[in-house]
Design a protein around this motif. Structure first.
Motif, mmCIF file in Angstrom:
data_model
loop_
_atom_site.group_PDB
_atom_site.id
_atom_site.type_symbol
_atom_site.label_atom_id
_atom_site.label_comp_id
_atom_site.label_asym_id
_atom_site.label_seq_id
_atom_site.Cartn_x
_atom_site.Cartn_y
_atom_site.Cartn_z
ATOM 1 N N ASP A 5 65.224 -5.786 -46.904
ATOM 2 C CA ASP A 5 66.190 -6.188 -47.920
ATOM 3 C C ASP A 5 67.200 -5.073 -48.100
ATOM 4 O OD1 ASP A 5 67.479 -7.521 -49.922
ATOM 5 O OD2 ASP A 5 66.080 -6.914 -51.501
ATOM 6 N N VAL A 6 68.433 -5.326 -47.702
ATOM 7 C CA VAL A 6 69.477 -4.314 -47.751
ATOM 8 C C VAL A 6 70.498 -4.677 -48.823
ATOM 9 C CG1 VAL A 6 71.345 -3.199 -46.467
ATOM 10 C CG2 VAL A 6 69.206 -3.758 -45.306
ATOM 11 N N GLN A 7 70.821 -3.698 -49.685
ATOM 12 C CA GLN A 7 71.852 -3.917 -50.686
ATOM 13 C C GLN A 7 73.216 -3.866 -49.997
ATOM 14 O OE1 GLN A 7 71.069 -1.989 -54.709
ATOM 15 N NE2 GLN A 7 69.944 -0.593 -53.373
ATOM 16 N N LYS A 8 74.077 -4.818 -50.341
ATOM 17 C CA LYS A 8 75.382 -4.902 -49.696
ATOM 18 C C LYS A 8 76.513 -4.748 -50.706
ATOM 19 C CE LYS A 8 73.957 -7.850 -45.827
ATOM 20 N NZ LYS A 8 74.309 -9.052 -45.014
ATOM 21 N N VAL A 9 77.633 -4.236 -50.217
ATOM 22 C CA VAL A 9 78.859 -4.172 -51.013
ATOM 23 C C VAL A 9 79.990 -4.705 -50.155
ATOM 24 C CG1 VAL A 9 78.138 -2.228 -52.448
ATOM 25 C CG2 VAL A 9 79.336 -1.788 -50.300
ATOM 26 N N GLY A 102 79.294 -5.117 -39.749
ATOM 27 C CA GLY A 102 78.196 -5.286 -40.697
ATOM 28 C C GLY A 102 76.985 -5.911 -40.053
ATOM 29 N N GLY A 103 76.676 -5.487 -38.839
ATOM 30 C CA GLY A 103 75.579 -6.080 -38.090
ATOM 31 C C GLY A 103 74.334 -5.221 -38.081
ATOM 32 N N MET A 104 73.656 -5.248 -36.936
ATOM 33 C CA MET A 104 72.328 -4.655 -36.854
ATOM 34 C C MET A 104 72.334 -3.138 -37.012
ATOM 35 S SD MET A 104 69.415 -5.253 -33.957
ATOM 36 C CE MET A 104 69.257 -6.957 -34.482
ATOM 37 N N LEU A 123 78.014 -1.963 -45.855
ATOM 38 C CA LEU A 123 79.327 -2.578 -46.061
ATOM 39 C C LEU A 123 79.350 -3.940 -45.385
ATOM 40 C CD1 LEU A 123 82.262 -2.596 -46.985
ATOM 41 C CD2 LEU A 123 82.851 -1.324 -44.898
ATOM 42 N N GLU A 124 79.470 -4.968 -46.191
ATOM 43 C CA GLU A 124 79.497 -6.327 -45.655
ATOM 44 C C GLU A 124 80.765 -6.535 -44.813
ATOM 45 O OE1 GLU A 124 79.083 -10.915 -47.352
ATOM 46 O OE2 GLU A 124 78.935 -9.195 -48.698
ATOM 47 N N GLY A 125 80.556 -7.009 -43.596
ATOM 48 C CA GLY A 125 81.683 -7.224 -42.704
ATOM 49 C C GLY A 125 82.086 -5.989 -41.922
ATOM 50 N N GLY A 126 81.472 -4.831 -42.249
ATOM 51 C CA GLY A 126 81.737 -3.611 -41.509
ATOM 52 C C GLY A 126 83.194 -3.169 -41.555
ATOM 53 N N ILE A 127 83.588 -2.383 -40.566
ATOM 54 C CA ILE A 127 84.954 -1.865 -40.506
ATOM 55 C C ILE A 127 85.964 -2.997 -40.320
ATOM 56 C CG2 ILE A 127 84.990 -1.496 -38.002
ATOM 57 C CD1 ILE A 127 86.414 0.966 -40.602
#
Length: 355
Positions: A5-9, A102-104, A123-127
């Motif tokens: 379970d990872v917290q995302k922003v 925002g992947g593996m 970070l959701e969606g990554g760079i």
């Protein structure tokens, strides 16, 4: 299999003052562009990432994942130590981990370290989410009602130095060459590491946000390209419609400035390579004289030939400075030119505010 379970922003929830950004992409990816002040702690080296990509394409996703986990397991102690130091050094800040989309990679790091007692957010969606913001912001700039002041002048007129001075004084300067890390000429990359298009645009957006409420922007009269970087169309339009201030600098001062800026004695091989591209752009006699001046280390003669036979004629033809809608300021002496320029800028901005 247990799901971590990872917290995302989201990108919109980031705060440069309160967050620490950890970029786990490869060094090559990081070098292209990154979040402001991000720290690169790569999960894989450039070679390892290429190898995993090859396995993914030639074998299977499962095999690529297994290879990635194998490499990560060997690096986990190092990751833990580095992130622990960062966490302890920034106890009041959030640790934001991101990868490409925002992947593996970022999920693995954020989840594993959270389990080990170092709270991390992904970070959701990554760079890519940052890149989306940049593109959308630039697309809206055509709609912003803003005036441009354009500093023009032939090569060597010390325009970058003038922009630096104005920036230090608090004027709304957007120094495009500095943002591109390229001087905008055939020799403009020498001694520098030019930024990518993505990094240029990211830095440009950060600069524009600083001047969100400014009525004017001060730029240099650039062409469509600065090295390999393409200047956005709203800036080119602003240049065409803006108020031109032409910098008048004595020829011998220009030669001296170019010599001091480019330091051909320290980068002679790079200069020789750049000069070779001029073979088809100069007459044969002029090109041969340029080569002789280069071979004999007569660099002032070299720059004189380049200005008189190439750059100055191109400036007069290509720049298309409309002197009827602008003005010219003499920078001889240089300090008096700076003072005159500041007075003219203050008058322009003051009159704009009155309207």
């Amino acid at each position: 299999m247990t799901t971590i379970d990872v917290q995302k922003v989201t990108y919109n929830q980031l705060d440069d003052e309160k967050d620490v950004y950890i970029d786990v992409r490869s060094p090559r990816e990081f070098a292209e562009y990154s979040l402001p002040s991000a720290i690169n702690i790569p999960l894989f080296s450039n070679e390892e990432r290429a190898k995993i990509g090859y396995i993914y394409k030639q074998e299977s996703r499962e095999n690529a994942v297994e290879k990635g986990l194998e490499l990560f397991s060997m690096k986990l102690p190092l990751f833990y130590r580095e992130l622990k130091i960062l966490f302890q050094s920034n106890p009041q800040k959030r640790m934001i981990v991101y990868c490409w989309r925002g992947g593996m990679r970022s999920k693995t790091i954020a989840g594993t370290l959270s389990l080990l007692g170092i709270p991390c957010f992904q970070l959701e969606g990554g760079i890519r989410s940052y890149r989306t913001f940049i593109q959308e912001f630039l697309a809206k700039q055509m709609e912003v009602g803003r005036q441009f002041v354009v500093l023009a002048g032939p090569s060597g007129s010390r325009k970058t130095e003038i922009l630096d001075h104005l920036e230090d004084k608090g004027y709304p300067v957007v120094n495009l060459e500095k943002l591109a890390n390229h001087r905008g000429s055939l020799f403009g990359h020498i001694g520098l590491t030019p930024h990518s298009q993505k990094e240029f645009e990211a830095r440009l957006v950060r600069r524009l946000i600083e001047f969100e409420h400014a009525s004017h922007l001060i730029i240099e009269a650039e062409s469509k390209r600065i090295g390999r970087v393409v200047v956005p169309s709203f800036i080119l339009k602003g240049k065409e419609e803006g108020r031109i201030i032409e910098i008048d600098t004595p020829f011998h001062d220009r030669i001296h400035h170019i010599h001091q800026t480019y330091r051909p004695d320290l980068h002679k091989d790079e200069f020789g390579e750049a000069i070779s591209y001029l073979r088809k752009r100069l007459s044969h006699p002029v090109y041969m004289e340029v080569r002789r001046a280069y071979d004999e280390n007569r660099f002032d003669d070299l720059f004189t030939l380049l200005l008189e036979c190439y750059y100055d004629p191109r400036y007069e033809f290509k720049q298309g400075v409309d002197r009827a809608k602008g003005s010219s300021i003499s920078f001889h002496p240089f300090e008096e030119g700076l003072s005159s320029l500041e007075k003219e800028l203050d008058q322009l901005i003051h009159h704009s505010h009155e309207r």
